[in-house]
Write an enzyme that holds these catalytic residues in place. Structure first.
Site, PDB file in Angstrom:
ATOM      1  N   GLN A 373       0.618  -0.765   0.428  1.00 35.15           N
ATOM      2  CA  GLN A 373       0.182  -0.325   0.045  1.00 35.15           C
ATOM      3  C   GLN A 373       0.968   1.608  -0.300  1.00 35.15           C
ATOM      4  OE1 GLN A 373      -3.206  -0.234  -0.184  1.00 35.15           O
ATOM      5  NE2 GLN A 373      -3.300   2.198   0.158  1.00 35.15           N
ATOM      6  N   LYS A 374       1.480   0.822   0.708  1.00 31.95           N
ATOM      7  CA  LYS A 374       3.237   2.440   0.482  1.00 31.95           C
ATOM      8  C   LYS A 374       3.338   2.635  -0.763  1.00 31.95           C
ATOM      9  CE  LYS A 374       4.641   1.802   5.363  1.00 31.95           C
ATOM     10  NZ  LYS A 374       3.752   1.054   5.866  1.00 31.95           N
ATOM     11  N   VAL A 375       3.569   1.573  -1.351  1.00 33.61           N
ATOM     12  CA  VAL A 375       3.897   1.937  -2.803  1.00 33.61           C
ATOM     13  C   VAL A 375       3.172   2.887  -3.835  1.00 33.61           C
ATOM     14  CG1 VAL A 375       5.174   0.460  -4.594  1.00 33.61           C
ATOM     15  CG2 VAL A 375       6.102   0.161  -3.026  1.00 33.61           C
TER      16      VAL A 375
END
Length: 673
Positions: A373-375
């Site tokens: 999700q961060k990416v």
């Protein structure tokens, strides 16, 4: 060991007052030598701007060229000379040799001669610190014809002076040293039939018969060569050449002749590195991302000018850098597992072989849900909202400021903030600060600066020379060949090739034959010598501070402090660790690796159950436990065997774990040194 406020250590400096008495020095290199000149003068010596009849020493750098040296010599006037041909094979110049006017009675030395003399409080043999030009000049001086006089301007050949002694000999007598009979140490004698220099600085040189060219380097000597020390390095003597490798399957003991590089193969080393990377980050061996429809269309891949990662190609920013920025959100210690997960994500994105353009592409990287999700957040906006929030959070900014104080971790920083501190000045007024924290506050700005490689190399050479001197003193029977097996190198990111370093991690491994030497005593003596030489800061830890000296086992000792080189105005951090020879392969393996490579190797060792059973014949073993001082066998329920497995070099450690040797310069993952 105790440190006094005036920097005197245990011993006063009275013995240093006359170290250079009678010496007249000329410096050919002009940068960063003012303090060294002052120390020479303080200790009885004198400084000249150029060569004259009373010059006894010429101090030059290791990179002084033959052309530069010849130009300096040509400007000398009223100096007794002998014309010689100096051989100097060069890869960058079409100059193999040159005739020079070599002054007699003058020593051509490296700056390490000055440092070593101050360390030992007595003038050291110049032959141990000859500059490269001095070595070439010594080799060029003919020795087969006995002594003969040479001429200076206005002198009759062979006269010299009434007592038959030239200015160099007289200067040595004033200095309290006998005239040298070794051409290699001082060039104090001249050949009977050598051409003479009689025309002053502007006259042409007489012909001299050139020396034969140096023999080609042998790829590997069949037997160990003999060496002698020149400052902080060892050079081969008696026609031998230094081996390229030692240890491993080279047939030579590890560290012989001061050579510590072990035989390795690039293909197998890269395969081992990838094997450990996949093991540690739990990534798939083969690429899991199939080419997308856009890639199959035959279009050339786009090029990202921000980085070279394949995953970042479609974007004007680096995804890996954005993930690294996110690390500022986490706090060391409290968020250690989040940090490890983020580091794993960074490694996997950096090593991913396909562009990440859409959310669906991220599914093929093999990340956990939160990391994925961060990416995706980065792909959508190119930024992290949370990182931007941290940048404007005064509390987190203050905690980051406090955490930069040497000797203060995240917990201490939070305590200072909770007690009302909002600046470094507030912290400095707090009672109960440790000596290390006081030092960290005093040199805060200096410590935050990165060190270039050249500065680390200068400090490394000085410490190495001091280590060799001390080994010579404590184990005089070893000789040059024995002392050469003393490990004294800066490790960490510097050894792996990083362009800058935060500090200098100096690792010292005592050579065979020093089993009687207590590592704690050795380190205390070394620090005293470095302090007296002006390398370590006088007030680095406050008066009498010895708490940073680890006294646990006598076969290990460590210390932390600050140093400053002649070339830099900044105070720098230094860690010095001393190990007995039996622990050296494990210590090098531990401190030379990057953090992730070190953890990967140790985790691999704990999983090597089959290898451990084969090695020991014990069916209950579960793997190996690898530390900075030994390798032991793991037993069920978290126990470990007391018996140690001996390893003579790092290659033995890799082989024990079923891996091929990886050179130090490759022990990192995806350019993270």
């Amino acid at each position: 060991m105790s440190f006094s406020p005036d920097g005197g250590g245990r011993r006063g400096d009275m013995a240093l007052k006359h170290v250079f008495e009678g010496c007249r020095l000329v410096f050919w290199h002009k940068s960063h030598v003012s303090r060294m000149k002052d120390r020479v003068v303080d200790r009885g010596g004198s400084i000249a701007a150029a060569l004259d009849k009373d010059t006894t020493h010429v101090v030059s750098g290791a990179n002084t060229s033959l052309v530069t040296a010849a130009a300096h010599l040509a400007q000398a006037e009223h100096v007794r000379h002998v014309a010689v041909v100096v051989s100097w094979p060069s890869l960058s110049l079409d100059i193999d040799s040159m005739r020079v006017a070599a002054p007699t009675g003058v020593h051509f030395v490296l700056p390490t001669w000055i440092t070593a003399s101050m360390l030992k409080q007595t003038r050291q043999a110049e032959s141990d610190h000859l500059s490269p030009f001095g070595q070439r000049l010594a080799a060029a001086m003919p020795q087969a014809h006995g002594e003969a006089a040479v001429s200076g301007p206005g002198e009759h050949s062979g006269s010299g002076s009434a007592d038959g002694k030239g200015p160099g000999a007289k200067q040595r007598e004033r200095a309290g040293s006998p005239p040298s009979s070794k051409t290699g140490s001082g060039l104090g004698t001249s050949p009977a039939h050598a051409p003479t220099w009689t025309g002053g600085s502007g006259a042409p040189l007489c012909d001299a018969e050139p020396l034969p060219r140096k023999k080609a380097r042998r790829p590997q000597p069949p037997a160990p060569c003999r060496v002698e020390r020149v400052g902080s390095e060892f050079v081969a003597i008696e026609g031998d050449t230094l081996p390229r490798f030692t240890g491993g399957d080279s047939g030579l003991p590890w560290g012989w002749a001061g050579v510590w590089e072990e035989p390795w193969d690039e293909a197998t080393a890269m395969a081992t590195r990838e094997k450990l990377r996949h093991h540690w980050y739990r990534t798939a061996r083969a690429a899991t991302a199939p080419p997308t429809g856009k890639d199959q269309g035959g279009k050339a891949p786009r090029v990202n000018t921000a980085c070279r990662h394949a995953a970042c190609a479609p974007h004007p920013f680096c995804i890996v850098e954005k993930l690294a920025e996110y690390r500022s959100v986490y706090v060391e210690g409290r968020d250690q597992y989040r940090i490890k997960a983020l580091e794993r994500a960074i490694q996997q994105v950096a090593g991913h072989g396909s562009p990440l353009e859409e959310d669906a592409d991220v599914d093929h990287v093999g990340l956990g849900p939160k990391s994925a999700q961060k990416v995706r957040d980065v792909l959508r906006s190119g930024e992290f909202i949370r990182v931007a929030a941290v940048a404007g959070d005064k509390r987190l900014q203050t905690l980051a400021l406090f955490s930069g104080v040497w000797g203060a971790g995240p917990t201490t920083a939070q305590k200072w903030y909770a007690d009302g501190a909002r600046s470094l000045e507030d912290v400095a007024r707090r009672p109960g600060l440790t000596a290390q924290q006081l030092t960290g506050l005093k040199y805060y700005e200096d410590i935050q600066r990165k060190m270039p490689r050249t500065e680390v190399a200068r400090g490394e050479a000085l410490v190495r020379a001091a280590v060799f001197d001390l080994v010579d003193t404590l184990a005089p029977g070893l000789g040059a060949d024995g002392v050469a097996r003393t490990y004294a190198w800066a490790t960490g990111s510097f050894r792996r090739g990083a362009p800058e370093s935060s500090d200098m991690d100096m690792l010292v491994g005592l050579p065979p034959g020093t089993e009687h030497v207590d590592c704690v005593h050795f380190l205390e003596q070394l620090l005293d010598n470095l302090l007296e030489a002006g390398f370590l800061l006088e007030d680095m830890m406050g008066p009498g501070a010895t708490s940073t000296l680890c006294r646990a086992p006598l076969t290990r000792a460590s210390w932390m402090g600050l140093f400053r080189t002649e070339a830099s105005p900044w105070a720098r951090r230094i860690d010095v660790k001393v190990y007995a020879h039996e622990h050296l392969p494990f210590a090098v393996n531990y401190f030379a690796n990057s953090q992730s490579f070190c953890r990967a190797t140790r985790h691999w060792a704990t999983q090597a159950a089959e290898l451990a059973r084969t090695c020991t014949g014990e069916p209950s073993t579960t793997g190996f436990k690898l530390s900075d001082k030994e390798v032991t066998v793991l037993l069920p329920e978290g126990g470990s065997s007391q018996s140690r497995i001996a390893c003579a070099c790092e290659t033995d450690i890799f082989k024990l774990l079923g891996l091929d040797y990886v050179p130090v310069t490759m022990r990192y993952f995806n350019n993270y040194f």
